[in-house]
Design an enzyme around this catalytic site. Structure first.
Site, short mmCIF file in Angstrom:
data_model
loop_
_atom_site.label_atom_id
_atom_site.label_comp_id
_atom_site.label_asym_id
_atom_site.label_seq_id
_atom_site.Cartn_x
_atom_site.Cartn_y
_atom_site.Cartn_z
N GLU A 40 0.82 -1.21 0.00
CA GLU A 40 0.00 0.00 0.00
C GLU A 40 0.86 1.27 0.00
O GLU A 40 0.51 2.25 -0.63
CB GLU A 40 -0.96 0.01 1.20
CG GLU A 40 -2.10 -1.00 1.09
CD GLU A 40 -3.05 -0.73 -0.08
OE1 GLU A 40 -3.02 0.38 -0.63
OE2 GLU A 40 -3.80 -1.64 -0.45
N GLN A 45 0.65 7.01 -5.18
CA GLN A 45 1.21 7.83 -6.27
C GLN A 45 1.93 7.00 -7.34
O GLN A 45 2.67 7.58 -8.15
CB GLN A 45 2.23 8.85 -5.74
CG GLN A 45 1.90 9.48 -4.44
CD GLN A 45 1.26 10.84 -4.63
OE1 GLN A 45 0.84 11.19 -5.73
NE2 GLN A 45 1.15 11.61 -3.58
N CYS A 195 -14.38 2.02 -14.24
CA CYS A 195 -14.80 3.41 -14.08
C CYS A 195 -13.58 4.32 -14.23
O CYS A 195 -13.16 5.01 -13.30
CB CYS A 195 -15.45 3.59 -12.70
SG CYS A 195 -16.32 5.16 -12.53
N CYS A 211 -26.06 3.78 -10.40
CA CYS A 211 -25.13 4.91 -10.53
C CYS A 211 -25.83 6.16 -11.07
O CYS A 211 -26.40 6.16 -12.16
CB CYS A 211 -23.99 4.50 -11.46
SG CYS A 211 -22.86 5.85 -11.81
S1 SF4 Z 1 -21.87 3.06 -14.08
FE1 SF4 Z 1 -21.12 4.67 -12.75
S2 SF4 Z 1 -19.65 3.65 -11.41
FE2 SF4 Z 1 -20.01 2.29 -13.15
S3 SF4 Z 1 -18.43 2.80 -14.65
FE3 SF4 Z 1 -20.21 4.05 -15.14
S4 SF4 Z 1 -19.87 5.96 -14.06
FE4 SF4 Z 1 -18.52 4.45 -13.15
#
Ligand code: SF4
Length: 363
Positions: A40, A45, A195, A211
């Site tokens: 970790e 970075q 994402c 989402c």
């Molecule tokens: S659905 Fe939402 S959390 Fe999933 S990849 Fe798309 S923007 Fe990201």
């Protein structure tokens, strides 16, 4: 009740996705807190691909916290060479010493002990204790921050001010009662693989149905782009001071700001309008007390340090008078080119030393 149902769905969807899609990374084969901690710290970075070889080498050299605590700082820095952000290595080393001295080398399931260690902030504490002991502690880093902001449709900047507080609360609110460590990793993994900052693959995302950014088409604007600092150009001269076949290598002091206790050929910023060879003579005198006669230009290295874009012109110079005496460097050694690889140096300095070694082989 609605909130709880959402969490149970998140938990189920995300953990199920993680169980089948996670990358097989070396630090995921263990639950040992020492190994998780090392990984970790290295991953802060730094990319996963860059960390993998360093992680294996480091654990081979220091397989236990006792081995790390007993090591010399120069050894630790040498193994960290090329990974950057050397303060992380110094903190890790100091924290290992503290745990051995005060806790008999145990890495305890106790947030209060971890919070007292050098270099351990909220992220490292949550990452190690959730993964090693399944403590229900959140983590926030660049990937999970992006996932959470999009998932909840947070319009502010989650990196600053009240946004920071918001994102930690959000990370805590979604944590399941069990498998908190896996859940934290799953959030980060989703951010790394699905994402992504641009063009997230929402059609492959296990959280797509809940989402907000996906529902409202806001993936491109959440989170807002990071504010980039203004870049400043800096011209530096580096001097390979020779005495016959030997080269002067200097150790930076422990309060140097950056690259503390690491080795280098003397280098400093050039004064505007100053001729290159005049800079060589001035910087050599100022930083080493030696009078030098400039020779050939060896190499120009361009590199960035925080908001500075540095052009470092490296020149060879023969030491013709004086003895090493410096108000800046802690010590210096006259070394053969073949010995330069034994000392921890920054990446630009390693480039220069590789060039010197290559040239040396030709003659
Ligand atoms: S659905 Fe939402 S959390 Fe999933 S990849 Fe798309 S923007 Fe990201």
């Amino acid at each position: 009740m609605k909130h709880q149902t959402l969490n149970i769905n998140l938990e189920t969807c995300l953990l199920k996705w993680f169980d089948t899609h996670h990358r097989d990374l070396p630090w995921r084969k263990t639950r040992h807190p020492y190994q998780i901690w090392v990984s970790e710290v290295m991953l802060q970075q730094t990319t996963v691909a860059a960390v993998i070889p360093f992680f294996s080498r480091f654990l081979t050299a220091f397989p236990t916290i006792q081995a790390l605590a007993a090591a010399d700082e120069q050894q630790v820095l040498k193994l960290w060479e090329g990974l950057g952000y050397y303060r992380r290595a110094r903190h890790l080393h100091a924290a290992a010493k503290q745990l051995v001295a005060d806790h008999a080398g145990k890495l305890p399931d106790d947030p209060d002990v971890w919070a007292e260690l050098p270099g351990v902030g909220r992220y490292i504490l949550g990452a190690v204790l959730s993964q090693a002991f399944d403590r229900r502690l959140p983590i926030v880093e660049a990937n999970s921050l992006r996932v959470l902001a999009r998932l909840f449709g947070y319009r502010g900047d989650p990196r600053e001010g009240e946004g920071k507080a918001w994102v930690w609360t959000a990370a805590e609110s979604v944590l399941p009662q069990k498998r908190a460590g896996d859940f934290n990793q799953a959030l980060m993994e989703l951010g790394a693989l699905v994402c992504t900052p641009t063009n997230p693959a929402c059609h492959q995302c296990p959280l797509a149905a809940t989402c907000v950014a996906n529902r409202d088409g806001l993936q491109a604007t959440i989170p807002p782009p990071k504010k980039q600092p203004a870049i400043t150009d800096v011209s530096e001269v580096g001097i390979v001071i020779r005495r016959g076949k030997r080269i002067l290598l200097c150790r930076r002091p422990s309060n140097a700001g950056r690259w503390q206790n690491m080795w280098e050929v003397p280098h400093a910023e050039r004064v505007i309008g100053e001729e290159l060879m005049a800079s060589v003579v001035r910087v050599a005198k100022e930083f080493t007390g030696l009078t030098v006669e400039p020779g050939r230009e060896v190499l120009t290295i361009r590199h960035g340090v925080t908001r500075y874009r540095i052009t470092l012109v490296c020149v060879e110079a023969e030491s013709v008078k004086g003895r090493f005496k410096s108000k800046f460097y802690a010590e210096a050694k006259w070394l053969n080119v073949s010995e330069l690889s034994d000392y921890p140096v920054s990446s630009p300095q390693r480039k220069l030393m590789t060039e010197l070694a290559d040239t040396n082989r030709l003659f």
